[in-house]
Write an enzyme that holds these catalytic residues in place. Structure first.
Site, mmCIF file in Angstrom:
data_model
loop_
_atom_site.group_PDB
_atom_site.id
_atom_site.type_symbol
_atom_site.label_atom_id
_atom_site.label_comp_id
_atom_site.label_asym_id
_atom_site.label_seq_id
_atom_site.Cartn_x
_atom_site.Cartn_y
_atom_site.Cartn_z
ATOM 1 N N CYS A 143 -25.545 -28.389 -0.429
ATOM 2 C CA CYS A 143 -26.678 -27.533 -0.754
ATOM 3 C C CYS A 143 -27.555 -28.088 -1.873
ATOM 4 O O CYS A 143 -28.567 -27.471 -2.219
ATOM 5 C CB CYS A 143 -26.173 -26.144 -1.132
ATOM 6 S SG CYS A 143 -25.159 -25.408 0.170
ATOM 7 N N HIS A 175 -29.768 -21.538 -8.962
ATOM 8 C CA HIS A 175 -29.216 -21.788 -7.633
ATOM 9 C C HIS A 175 -28.778 -20.458 -7.014
ATOM 10 O O HIS A 175 -29.111 -20.165 -5.873
ATOM 11 C CB HIS A 175 -28.033 -22.750 -7.741
ATOM 12 C CG HIS A 175 -27.412 -23.107 -6.431
ATOM 13 N ND1 HIS A 175 -28.090 -23.782 -5.451
ATOM 14 C CD2 HIS A 175 -26.162 -22.863 -5.937
ATOM 15 C CE1 HIS A 175 -27.288 -23.967 -4.407
ATOM 16 N NE2 HIS A 175 -26.122 -23.413 -4.681
#
Length: 407
Positions: free
Chosen positions: A163, A301
């Protein structure tokens, strides 16, 4: 560590996300607090505990043509369309092919093509396989197709760091320009992995939320009732330019990538590591020559997992303190995996450019362990010179980017 000299400027942005078919539509969606999380419909397998995701609604076949679409995996299609948008937004820079590079990351690669072609093979044998099966499943496929689209010959790189892939691609683009290997780099990430196998696999590891009710209310970073992330698809690409090159051609500038850090925690294959994340932030700030106290805000995030959000909150409190504004756009887009870091960088730049930080959606009761100034309720307005964008991935990949407002 001293900064590497002149900042690298961002002159173009392109994005297809659950919030819209362009960067502008996606940005407007963030400011409006809209959600791109949707029910996957009656054809989705009933045995799966997760029936929602963030989907891109754009007609990709219409955008690139039926003949070309048949050759490309969906993730590659998203990347090509986002690259076209970004290139046009930058004013179609006139640059020598040998001075133009591409870096497009993906967390998983062409998994839709892999699984679809395997179904054909199992059901009908080798003769039914597409002659484009291998290029469709290659993780470097998006970078390769974008390089051919733009005629880029200074390199077609593919960061595969879960990611964090999109953010690491921007960090690599920064390095390529700083090292003098390119004048212009098109960098970012793409992902298209909304398949029952993938969602089932993430569900088995207890990473996804199985919350019932309104799909728009499920992704809730930093909220006390968060229960896991929501998968999404999308792509975001930025046009990075050497400052002198951009100024010489009179380019419109959104801002700058001023510093970056790419670290590895060497800690656990899936668990978050607050100290490793903090180290990435510190290194990125030092690389940019920016003090933590000078940051206007942080794009976290923040995937909405119970442990991941706490680890990042701990790291942020250590590095930037508890008073810096924090936003988390996955509350609206879901988690676009390899594209998320690039989208985070883009939204951070646009926040600096327009002077507004989007409020976090679904933050009804902030977790008391999250001792941060998370933007909630109303968007935050102001004028800031710099901001930080974080992106973390399975495998211990920690990437932080420092963005600056255009001077």
């Amino acid at each position: 560590m001293a900064p590497h000299g002149d900042d690298v400027l961002v002159t173009g942005v392109g994005a297809l996300t659950p919030l819209g078919a362009t960067a502008a539509e996606s940005w407007d969606g963030l400011l409006a607090g809209r959600s791109g999380i949707r029910d996957l419909g009656p054809d989705w397998p009933e045995e799966l505990p997760v029936r929602i995701a963030g989907t891109v609604e754009a007609d990709l076949t219409a955008a690139i043509g039926r003949a070309q679409a048949r050759k490309l995996d969906r993730g590659e299609q998203l990347a090509v369309v986002a690259a076209r948008q970004a290139w046009e937004d930058a004013g179609v820079p006139r640059v020598e092919p040998e001075r133009l590079a591409v870096v497009v990351g993906t967390g998983i690669g062409g998994v839709l093509s892999t699984l679809g072609q395997d179904d054909l093979y199992e059901g009908s044998g080798m003769r039914r396989l597409s002659p484009f099966a291998v290029p469709m499943l290659m993780p470097n496929g998006p970078a390769a197709w974008v390089s051919m689209e733009l005629g880029a010959r200074a390199g077609a790189r593919a960061c595969v760091s879960a990611c964090a892939s999109g953010a690491e691609s921007i960090a690599l683009g920064l390095d390529l320009i700083r090292l003098g290997r390119a004048d212009v780099v098109v960098a970012g990430g793409t992902e298209a992995a909304l398949h029952p196998f993938m969602i089932g696999a993430f569900a088995q590891m207890k990473a996804l939320s199985v919350r019932d009710g309104d799909p728009a209310a499920v992704s809730r970073p930093f909220d006390a009732a968060r229960s896991g992330f929501v998968m999404a698809e999308g792509a975001t690409l930025l046009v990075l330019e050497r400052a002198e090159f951009a100024r010489a051609r009179g380019a419109r500038v959104y801002g700058a990538v001023a510093g970056a850090a790419v670290h590895s925690s060497a800690h656990h294959i899936t668990s978050s590591d607050a100290e490793g994340q903090a180290q990435a932030m510190r290194t990125a700030l030092a690389d940019a020559g920016v003090e933590a106290r000078d940051l206007g805000h942080v794009h976290a995030h923040a995937t909405s997992t119970p442990s991941g959000d706490i680890a990042e909150a701990e790291a942020l409190a250590k590095v930037v303190g508890e008073g810096t504004a924090v936003t988390a756009t996955k509350s609206m887009t879901g988690h676009m995996l390899g594209a998320s870091g690039a989208f985070g960088a883009m939204s951070t730049l646009l926040s600096l450019h327009h002077g507004v930080v989007p409020a976090v959606r679904n933050l009804d009761e902030q977790d008391p362990e999250v001792r941060l100034d998370v933007v909630r309720g109303e968007n935050r307005t102001g004028s800031w010179d710099a901001a930080l964008a974080n992106s973390f991935g399975f495998g211990g990949h920690n990437v932080s980017l420092v963005l600056k407002r255009a001077s």
